[in-house]
Design a protein around this motif. Structure first.
Motif, PDB file in Angstrom:
ATOM      1  N   ARG A 304       0.814  -1.223   0.000  1.00 44.46           N
ATOM      2  CA  ARG A 304       0.000   0.000   0.000  1.00 44.46           C
ATOM      3  C   ARG A 304       0.851   1.278   0.000  1.00 44.46           C
ATOM      4  O   ARG A 304       0.327   2.360  -0.235  1.00 44.46           O
ATOM      5  N   LEU A 305       2.153   1.172   0.275  1.00 40.62           N
ATOM      6  CA  LEU A 305       3.009   2.361   0.294  1.00 40.62           C
ATOM      7  C   LEU A 305       3.578   2.602  -1.099  1.00 40.62           C
ATOM      8  O   LEU A 305       3.865   1.661  -1.847  1.00 40.62           O
ATOM      9  N   ASP A 306       3.757   3.882  -1.454  1.00 40.83           N
ATOM     10  CA  ASP A 306       4.328   4.209  -2.760  1.00 40.83           C
ATOM     11  C   ASP A 306       5.851   4.082  -2.713  1.00 40.83           C
ATOM     12  O   ASP A 306       6.427   3.634  -1.718  1.00 40.83           O
ATOM     13  N   ASP A 307       6.508   4.488  -3.800  1.00 39.63           N
ATOM     14  CA  ASP A 307       7.960   4.341  -3.895  1.00 39.63           C
ATOM     15  C   ASP A 307       8.694   5.158  -2.840  1.00 39.63           C
ATOM     16  O   ASP A 307       9.856   4.862  -2.514  1.00 39.63           O
ATOM     17  N   ASP A 308       8.036   6.197  -2.331  1.00 37.50           N
ATOM     18  CA  ASP A 308       8.639   7.029  -1.291  1.00 37.50           C
ATOM     19  C   ASP A 308       8.254   6.576   0.113  1.00 37.50           C
ATOM     20  O   ASP A 308       8.553   7.260   1.095  1.00 37.50           O
ATOM     21  N   GLY A 309       7.553   5.437   0.194  1.00 37.06           N
ATOM     22  CA  GLY A 309       7.143   4.925   1.492  1.00 37.06           C
ATOM     23  C   GLY A 309       6.003   5.701   2.115  1.00 37.06           C
ATOM     24  O   GLY A 309       5.866   5.730   3.345  1.00 37.06           O
ATOM     25  N   ARG A 310       5.152   6.300   1.274  1.00 37.99           N
ATOM     26  CA  ARG A 310       4.068   7.133   1.791  1.00 37.99           C
ATOM     27  C   ARG A 310       2.726   6.582   1.328  1.00 37.99           C
ATOM     28  O   ARG A 310       2.634   5.759   0.405  1.00 37.99           O
ATOM     29  N   ILE A 311       1.656   7.059   1.965  1.00 42.98           N
ATOM     30  CA  ILE A 311       0.303   6.636   1.613  1.00 42.98           C
ATOM     31  C   ILE A 311      -0.673   7.756   1.930  1.00 42.98           C
ATOM     32  O   ILE A 311      -0.480   8.517   2.892  1.00 42.98           O
TER      33      ILE A 311
END
Length: 334
Positions: A304-311
């Motif tokens: 569920r996290l994007d490439d930057d580790g965010r959601i």
């Protein structure tokens, strides 16, 4: 999707609602997560919830009393109505309950402490919690009274957990639990369940957290037992020294045994969910009393996290009621 947060004291009680349309026939779907405390549930949530015909899924995040006891109250109400309807169907007299009949519950997700720590450890934990609450409840130290309240809260939650498991069993209400295999709900492969229009991804607890829980409780039990023995010996030896003793040396033992209160053992096994209505629909992150690290780890495991580790989520149920130690800045900026 509609999300309703009920005012249930210092606890959680969240209702998710969405509609499906099958060939022009609309159906309402509901997921209830936690029930708060029993009295506040009955005062602030029962009236609205009991207008529903059914609830697809009831989730108990963990056994803390401020999360589970409202659910137990709803189950007890269902039992009272079950008895009343049975007596009336048998042409016997029965006084109708003064509250509406609760909605039918199609399934419950609940990880009981008995399952998480085993039948050998669970009774000792309950007794130790109750004894600690009793011993420290009259302390002159505000810190130790807070520890007493925490132990009492956990003891109440453990009893509620056992009562809930008994009431929903096949011998009583017969509500399916933790389908399909009636085992502990945890992050797994694929860890995705579908309930009506909802897609539910289990992001916690991890199997590692569940495996670690028994050892943590065993460690707590040993430390707490020593603290109680020391305190009780001082009480018997010299009542006049008790005020100083409770505010002094046993206090350090209590702090060691019970921790700082930010992340307790039951919280580490919180059932945490990432819920989405249909593909691409609104999202809700339900975190129980889990830690920020476990939440992010679970989201990463579920991709569920994007490439930057965010959601980004549409609704976040803040973990542990917004306790500062559980909601650090680095978590919020994700």
């Amino acid at each position: 999707m509609r999300v309703t947060f009920f005012h249930v004291g210092d606890g959680d009680c969240v209702l998710l609602n969405a509609t499906t349309d099958d060939d022009g026939c609309e159906r309402q779907h509901h997921i209830l997560v936690d029930g708060g405390r029993k009295t506040q549930f009955r005062d602030h949530a029962r009236e609205e919830l009991y207008q529903l015909d059914s609830i697809d899924l009831v989730c108990v995040s963990h056994i803390d009393d401020d999360h589970i006891s409202g659910v137990v109250a709803m189950i007890e109400d269902a039992v009272r109505w079950r008895v009343h309807n049975h007596l009336r169907a048998s042409d016997r007299r029965s006084r109708k309950p003064r509250f509406p009949e609760p909605p039918a519950i199609e399934e419950i997700w609940h990880n009981s402490l008995f399952e998480l720590v085993g039948d050998a450890l669970e009774p000792a934990i309950e007794a130790s919690l109750a004894n600690t609450a009793s011993a420290l409840g009259g302390s002159g130290s505000a810190e130790l009274r807070r520890h007493a309240a925490r132990c009492q809260n956990l003891a109440n939650g453990e009893r509620s957990s056992m009562e809930l498991s008994r009431r929903i069993s096949s011998r009583q209400l017969g509500i399916p639990r933790n389908r399909p295999r009636n085992e502990v709900m945890a992050v797994g492969e694929p860890g995705i369940r579908r309930v009506g229009p909802f897609t539910i991804r289990i992001i916690g607890p991890t199997t590692e957290a569940v495996a670690d829980l028994e050892q943590r409780w065993a460690t707590w039990l040993r430390a707490n037992t020593k603290m109680l023995e020391k305190l009780q010996a001082e009480m018997l030896e010299d009542e006049e020294r008790l005020a100083d003793a409770v505010g002094g040396s046993p206090g350090a033992d209590v702090a060691t045994a019970l921790g700082d209160g930010t992340i307790s053992e039951p919280n580490l096994a919180s059932l945490m969910l990432f819920v989405q209505e249909r593909d691409g629909g609104p999202t809700v992150l339900l975190t129980g009393d889990g830690s920020s690290e476990d939440i992010l780890e679970g989201l990463e495991r579920q991709g569920r996290l994007d490439d930057d580790g965010r959601i980004h989520v549409d609704v976040l149920k803040v973990q542990h009621h917004g306790a500062e130690a559980n909601v650090p800045t680095e978590f919020v900026v994700r």
